[in-house]
Design an enzyme around this catalytic site. Sequence first.
Site, mmCIF file in Angstrom:
data_model
loop_
_atom_site.group_PDB
_atom_site.id
_atom_site.type_symbol
_atom_site.label_atom_id
_atom_site.label_comp_id
_atom_site.label_asym_id
_atom_site.label_seq_id
_atom_site.Cartn_x
_atom_site.Cartn_y
_atom_site.Cartn_z
ATOM 1 N N LYS A 1 27.980 19.120 73.684
ATOM 2 C CA LYS A 1 27.192 20.276 73.397
ATOM 3 C C LYS A 1 26.869 21.386 74.211
ATOM 4 C CE LYS A 1 23.105 17.250 74.214
ATOM 5 N NZ LYS A 1 21.220 17.081 73.686
ATOM 6 N N HIS B 1 27.523 22.325 59.044
ATOM 7 C CA HIS B 1 28.796 21.719 59.959
ATOM 8 C C HIS B 1 29.723 22.632 59.642
ATOM 9 C CE1 HIS B 1 25.380 18.786 59.083
ATOM 10 N NE2 HIS B 1 25.301 18.698 60.104
ATOM 11 N N HIS C 1 28.197 20.216 65.043
ATOM 12 C CA HIS C 1 27.245 20.276 64.036
ATOM 13 C C HIS C 1 26.362 21.327 64.969
ATOM 14 C CE1 HIS C 1 26.689 15.841 62.904
ATOM 15 N NE2 HIS C 1 27.157 15.842 63.725
ATOM 16 N N CYS D 1 23.907 15.610 57.833
ATOM 17 C CA CYS D 1 24.999 15.823 57.628
ATOM 18 C C CYS D 1 26.149 14.475 57.241
ATOM 19 C CB CYS D 1 25.266 14.606 59.670
ATOM 20 S SG CYS D 1 24.016 15.303 60.970
ATOM 21 N N GLN E 1 15.742 22.760 58.598
ATOM 22 C CA GLN E 1 17.207 23.176 59.924
ATOM 23 C C GLN E 1 17.339 24.209 59.002
ATOM 24 O OE1 GLN E 1 19.060 18.985 59.939
ATOM 25 N NE2 GLN E 1 18.181 18.743 62.148
ATOM 26 N N ASP F 1 20.739 23.919 59.342
ATOM 27 C CA ASP F 1 21.698 23.421 59.311
ATOM 28 C C ASP F 1 22.996 23.709 58.920
ATOM 29 O OD1 ASP F 1 23.099 21.204 60.720
ATOM 30 O OD2 ASP F 1 22.121 19.527 59.238
ATOM 31 N N ARG G 1 10.370 13.383 59.634
ATOM 32 C CA ARG G 1 11.204 12.235 60.345
ATOM 33 C C ARG G 1 9.792 11.132 61.147
ATOM 34 N NH1 ARG G 1 15.579 15.286 64.384
ATOM 35 N NH2 ARG G 1 17.638 15.362 62.540
#
Length: 646
Positions: A473, A389, A519, A338, A385, A387, A367
């Site tokens: 969320k 946005h 997200h 992000c 991911q 991912d 991580r």
Amino acid sequence: MIRITFPDGSVREYNQGINSHEIAMSISPGLAADIYAATVNGELRDLSQPVEGNATVRFHKWDDAEAKHAFWHSSAHLMAEALEALYPGIKFGIGPAIENGFYYDVDPGEGRVITDADLPLIEEKMKELAARKSPIIRSEVSKKDAMDLFTAKGDEYKTELISDLEDGTITLYRQGNFTDLCRGPHLPDTSSIKAIKVLSLAGAYWRGDEKRKMMTRIYGITFPKQKMLDEYMAMLEEARKRDHRRIGRELELFAFSPKVGMGLPLWLPKGADMKQRLIDFMTKVLKERGYTMVSTPHIGNVDLYKTSGHYEKYGADSFRPITTPQEGEVFMLKPMNCPHHCEIFNVTPHSYRELPVRMAEFGTVYRYEQSGELHGLTRVRSFTQDDAHHFCAPEQLKEEFKSIIDLVQYIFKIAGFNEFTAQISLRDPNNHEKYIGTDENWEKAEKAIIEASGEKNLITTIAVGEAAFYGPKLDFMVRDAIGRKWQLGTIQVDYNLPERFGLEYTGSDNQKHQPVMIHRAIFGSMERFVAVLIENTAGRFPIWLTPDQAVILPISEKFNDYAKTVSNFLNNYDIRTLIDERNEKIGKKIRDNELKRIPYLLVIGEKEELAGTVSVRKQGEGDRGVMKPEEFMSLVKEEIKKEIGI
RNA sequence: GCCUCCUUAGCUCAGUGGUAGAGCAGCUCACUCGUAAUGAGCAGGUCGUGGGUUCAACUCCCAUGGGAGGCUCCA
């Protein structure tokens, strides 16, 4: 006389002091034998508890969660009774019913250890005690009496629990020689606990607090019938067979190497191939849906994460910062995409006319998960991911949500997850300080999620107070082929990062406005998704996705040349085809390739070579007859088209 | 990280205080085969690593690496 009303509206009259079990008995002994708890005036009760006055009564049969709960809770007490008999002086923590069975947290005492070898002994003792058919007796006690009882017993865990309870609400349950602090409800006696399995041992912190003592947790499960236990054990065995770590090794999809590092997956050729196919497919779908693809580095300057707030929140638990020959220069492995995407948004000025901006990346992040948290591909230290946005105006939230829900539904269907639910997480309305962003925006966002979910006919549950501090969320849970639930997709509204990164766009009023950020991930991560896919399909992947779609099995080496002709033909049409050229009997080749879960086995011998055909066998289903390679090719193409529409 | 358990051939697993075995996989040979395992032979392990106890350790003890299950689904 008291009047009892049943769920169907019928009413019966009984004498004062009757209990639910006796009421059920008066209707039919069969019913009485089938029920384990009752809801009396909306309150879950023991069957043996007298019903005071007129009441509505609903009985719970095994299929009700309430019945299982009572059954397993009583089973937990039965196990505790067995433990106390086997290990005098053992101390008890909590022993609840859980989704599948029950556990009890115990402290065996200094220097005493319960090991796997003890489990059968505990099980035997439980069976022996259950056979005594002891009644389970409820009693209400004062806080002081409860305190005295457990202080005398020296059970400091129970006394700690009691000290947190309100006087006047404390109840005890006793069966045989064992008395436990418990809210209930429970079975009338232990006689219905017929099938017992003590499953496993684990460590568990007292009250979930890692600073406190490690208790020994003993898991078990019980059923009213042996057959039900047998079925449950068979299901566990099936789950074990579907374990993605096992199938991942068997099908050569991925591996781990301690030398590379724990939690760092190595994608083998077939697994990498499959992962790439998923990425390619998703990329195509995203482009059709107005996403633009971006790509960002695997590391970022520490200031980036200080700006985003991730450094403060996760810095200590993460991989250590990376230093360079340049004094004072510090980088970090990217724990999320992000912040990079925010900076991409910031590269150019934006008009309201361009919104929403949908920015997607298959971004690999790192991580440092605790070593004990690592598990196969579902919990790793480096993962990719899917991912994206969305940067949009507040009033666009609902449409954006709908578009994402739509995408989730589409992808899940293609991946073969036909059953899924969603959880909407909202903020705690009594604790506004916990959250960032204006009330107005929160209300807008929460309304948008709820309405979008409703308009898309999602089956949702609402969890109040479960929102992240930066926004509400929506999480998706899929149910797999053997009924287990997995969380896959997530959509999260974020008011935090746009503020921290000073994101803005120019509105129609020629004023600067802050966009809202969403997200979202559909697969979650490629690693996790592949793992869930493996467990759902037991390695029998959809044909569009599977690494090898067909394998040619020559009856003998004499037909290897013809096999090459056929394989060249099919590969030219993008049917991923192998040849099993080994000098083995056809039965052996079939067996081996069936075990590899290759969807189509093409047997060829003299007949096929002369006729220019292949003999088609479908994995797990058997012979499909003889056809021309062209026909087989169309068959596979048709099947792929059914799966993904291409 | 913490608790319990596990760690022996590529895989699945036997095994005993006197320095290792099976099946599958692999390789070689024979067979050239019709829808879920052809036969024979060969090769493969300093028993995760490092210490210690012992005349002797794969076995017992300690440390360490790795793996598994779990670490509130609340009395």
